[in-house]
Design a protein around this motif. Structure first.
Motif, PDB file in Angstrom:
ATOM      1  N   ALA A 143       0.315  -1.436  -0.592  1.00 37.11           N
ATOM      2  CA  ALA A 143       0.179   0.417  -0.191  1.00 37.11           C
ATOM      3  C   ALA A 143       0.687   0.925   0.180  1.00 37.11           C
ATOM      4  O   ALA A 143       0.480   2.324  -0.587  1.00 37.11           O
ATOM      5  N   ARG A 144       1.913   1.493   0.541  1.00 37.36           N
ATOM      6  CA  ARG A 144       2.664   2.474   0.754  1.00 37.36           C
ATOM      7  C   ARG A 144       3.871   2.683  -0.401  1.00 37.36           C
ATOM      8  O   ARG A 144       4.024   4.066  -1.135  1.00 37.36           O
ATOM      9  N   THR A 145       4.055   1.626  -1.462  1.00 37.10           N
ATOM     10  CA  THR A 145       4.396   1.946  -2.112  1.00 37.10           C
ATOM     11  C   THR A 145       3.222   2.289  -2.665  1.00 37.10           C
ATOM     12  O   THR A 145       3.993   3.042  -3.954  1.00 37.10           O
ATOM     13  N   LEU A 146       2.059   1.484  -3.305  1.00 33.59           N
ATOM     14  CA  LEU A 146       1.331   2.513  -4.091  1.00 33.59           C
ATOM     15  C   LEU A 146       0.622   4.347  -4.402  1.00 33.59           C
ATOM     16  O   LEU A 146       0.624   5.017  -4.577  1.00 33.59           O
ATOM     17  N   LEU A 147       1.112   4.458  -3.056  1.00 36.18           N
ATOM     18  CA  LEU A 147       0.747   5.724  -2.555  1.00 36.18           C
ATOM     19  C   LEU A 147       2.169   6.906  -2.654  1.00 36.18           C
ATOM     20  O   LEU A 147       1.712   7.778  -2.800  1.00 36.18           O
ATOM     21  N   ARG A 148       3.287   6.173  -2.837  1.00 38.89           N
ATOM     22  CA  ARG A 148       4.080   7.084  -3.782  1.00 38.89           C
ATOM     23  C   ARG A 148       4.358   6.874  -4.490  1.00 38.89           C
ATOM     24  O   ARG A 148       4.959   8.209  -5.717  1.00 38.89           O
ATOM     25  N   GLN A 149       3.342   6.774  -5.815  1.00 44.67           N
ATOM     26  CA  GLN A 149       3.088   6.822  -7.369  1.00 44.67           C
ATOM     27  C   GLN A 149       2.289   7.818  -7.213  1.00 44.67           C
ATOM     28  O   GLN A 149       1.617   8.523  -6.494  1.00 44.67           O
ATOM     29  N   PRO A 150       2.114   8.366  -8.525  1.00 50.16           N
ATOM     30  CA  PRO A 150       1.925   9.513  -9.194  1.00 50.16           C
ATOM     31  C   PRO A 150       0.102   9.015  -8.940  1.00 50.16           C
ATOM     32  O   PRO A 150      -0.016   6.899  -9.133  1.00 50.16           O
ATOM     33  N   PRO A 151      -1.052   9.485  -9.172  1.00 51.58           N
ATOM     34  CA  PRO A 151      -2.885   8.971  -8.904  1.00 51.58           C
ATOM     35  C   PRO A 151      -2.685   7.946 -10.530  1.00 51.58           C
ATOM     36  O   PRO A 151      -1.883   8.616 -11.516  1.00 51.58           O
ATOM     37  N   THR A 152      -3.211   7.031 -10.526  1.00 53.98           N
ATOM     38  CA  THR A 152      -3.579   6.194 -11.782  1.00 53.98           C
ATOM     39  C   THR A 152      -4.144   7.491 -13.120  1.00 53.98           C
ATOM     40  O   THR A 152      -4.847   7.899 -12.490  1.00 53.98           O
ATOM     41  N   PRO A 153      -3.809   7.076 -14.261  1.00 50.66           N
ATOM     42  CA  PRO A 153      -5.157   7.735 -14.935  1.00 50.66           C
ATOM     43  C   PRO A 153      -6.466   7.432 -15.059  1.00 50.66           C
ATOM     44  O   PRO A 153      -6.575   6.211 -15.146  1.00 50.66           O
ATOM     45  N   ALA A 154      -7.870   8.552 -15.594  1.00 54.84           N
ATOM     46  CA  ALA A 154      -8.737   7.659 -15.182  1.00 54.84           C
ATOM     47  C   ALA A 154      -8.811   6.602 -16.284  1.00 54.84           C
ATOM     48  O   ALA A 154     -10.168   6.150 -15.540  1.00 54.84           O
ATOM     49  N   GLU A 155      -8.592   7.059 -16.888  1.00 59.12           N
ATOM     50  CA  GLU A 155      -8.691   6.056 -18.716  1.00 59.12           C
ATOM     51  C   GLU A 155      -8.376   4.123 -18.250  1.00 59.12           C
ATOM     52  O   GLU A 155      -8.726   3.401 -18.380  1.00 59.12           O
ATOM     53  N   LEU A 156      -7.271   4.804 -17.198  1.00 60.23           N
ATOM     54  CA  LEU A 156      -7.299   3.255 -16.536  1.00 60.23           C
ATOM     55  C   LEU A 156      -8.535   2.332 -15.228  1.00 60.23           C
ATOM     56  O   LEU A 156      -8.249   1.139 -16.109  1.00 60.23           O
ATOM     57  N   SER A 157      -9.426   3.057 -15.168  1.00 53.13           N
ATOM     58  CA  SER A 157      -9.848   2.658 -13.982  1.00 53.13           C
ATOM     59  C   SER A 157     -11.296   3.571 -14.274  1.00 53.13           C
ATOM     60  O   SER A 157     -11.774   3.820 -13.319  1.00 53.13           O
ATOM     61  N   PRO A 158     -12.137   3.223 -15.379  1.00 49.72           N
ATOM     62  CA  PRO A 158     -12.771   4.397 -15.846  1.00 49.72           C
ATOM     63  C   PRO A 158     -14.166   3.691 -14.635  1.00 49.72           C
ATOM     64  O   PRO A 158     -14.447   5.146 -14.057  1.00 49.72           O
ATOM     65  N   TYR A 159     -14.337   3.656 -13.785  1.00 49.98           N
ATOM     66  CA  TYR A 159     -15.566   3.004 -12.642  1.00 49.98           C
ATOM     67  C   TYR A 159     -15.096   4.280 -11.795  1.00 49.98           C
ATOM     68  O   TYR A 159     -15.788   4.581 -11.039  1.00 49.98           O
ATOM     69  N   THR A 160     -14.078   4.040 -11.255  1.00 53.39           N
ATOM     70  CA  THR A 160     -13.357   5.125  -9.834  1.00 53.39           C
ATOM     71  C   THR A 160     -12.399   5.654 -10.478  1.00 53.39           C
ATOM     72  O   THR A 160     -12.936   6.917  -9.405  1.00 53.39           O
ATOM     73  N   GLY A 161     -12.127   6.560 -11.639  1.00 52.79           N
ATOM     74  CA  GLY A 161     -11.631   7.468 -12.164  1.00 52.79           C
ATOM     75  C   GLY A 161      -9.914   8.237 -11.372  1.00 52.79           C
ATOM     76  O   GLY A 161      -9.156   6.710 -11.594  1.00 52.79           O
TER      77      GLY A 161
END
Length: 194
Positions: free
Chosen positions: A71-89
């Motif tokens: 989880a910490r690794t993912l939080l250090r990343q930039p946010p994934t683009p909305a196109e990658l997960s249309p449901y969540t954005g």
């Protein structure tokens, strides 16, 4: 979408998630270094932990430290683009990470949680922030730098009239067990406001 991706809340509609093999062990997904795979694994583990409230063994109990590191690794990343997960954005990676941390976040996670809250405009991510922030702030002994910054940001967002009242209330709810005068004042003010 079959298998793991089909029951992953934040990655619904993710074309890349469709390609993740359902028979890959969760630990392999956690360690994969692939953002979508890690996010789906975190969603699956959190869902299993949540369902364990209704009886039975707590699955993946020995995963807690590994889940935190992922989880910490993912939080250090930039946010994934909305196109990658249309449901969540935008920021599905952050939403998955924060949701998985809702019961296991530690005081040292306050800075990462604050970083995400500061830069997101996604209500799904802010809702997940509220869950993780509550756990992290409950581990704080005082208003140290990371804890105090997170409390202050929550106060800023809770005071923002452009946000829906329910969203603001969820953020204030993260302060329930937070220490310090600032958190107490925000809770008192929030109780009168809401």
């Amino acid at each position: 979408m079959a298998g793991l991706a089909a029951t992953s809340f934040y990655w619904q509609g993710c074309a890349e998630g469709d390609a993740i093999a359902a028979d890959r062990p969760l630990r392999e997904l956690l360690r994969s270094g692939e953002t979508v795979a890690m996010g789906i694994a975190l969603d699956q583990i959190q869902r299993s932990w949540a369902l364990s409230r209704f009886g039975g063994d707590v699955p993946y109990e020995d995963f807690e430290q590994e889940v935190l590191e992922c989880a910490r690794t993912l939080l250090r990343q930039p946010p994934t683009p909305a196109e990658l997960s249309p449901y969540t954005g935008e920021g599905a990676n952050h939403a998955s990470a924060l949701n998985a941390m809702m019961n296991i976040a530690r005081a040292e996670d306050c800075g990462l949680i604050a970083d995400v809250l500061e830069r997101t405009s996604n209500p799904n991510v802010r809702e997940a922030v509220a869950s993780a922030a509550g756990a992290a702030l409950s581990c704080c002994d005082d208003e140290s730098a990371g804890c105090g910054r997170l409390v202050g940001l929550i106060g800023t967002f809770a005071d923002d009239p452009r946000l829906p009242v329910l969203e603001r209330a969820r953020l204030l709810g993260a302060l329930d067990r937070a220490p310090g005068a600032t958190a107490t004042a925000l809770r008192d003010r929030g109780a009168r406001f809401l």
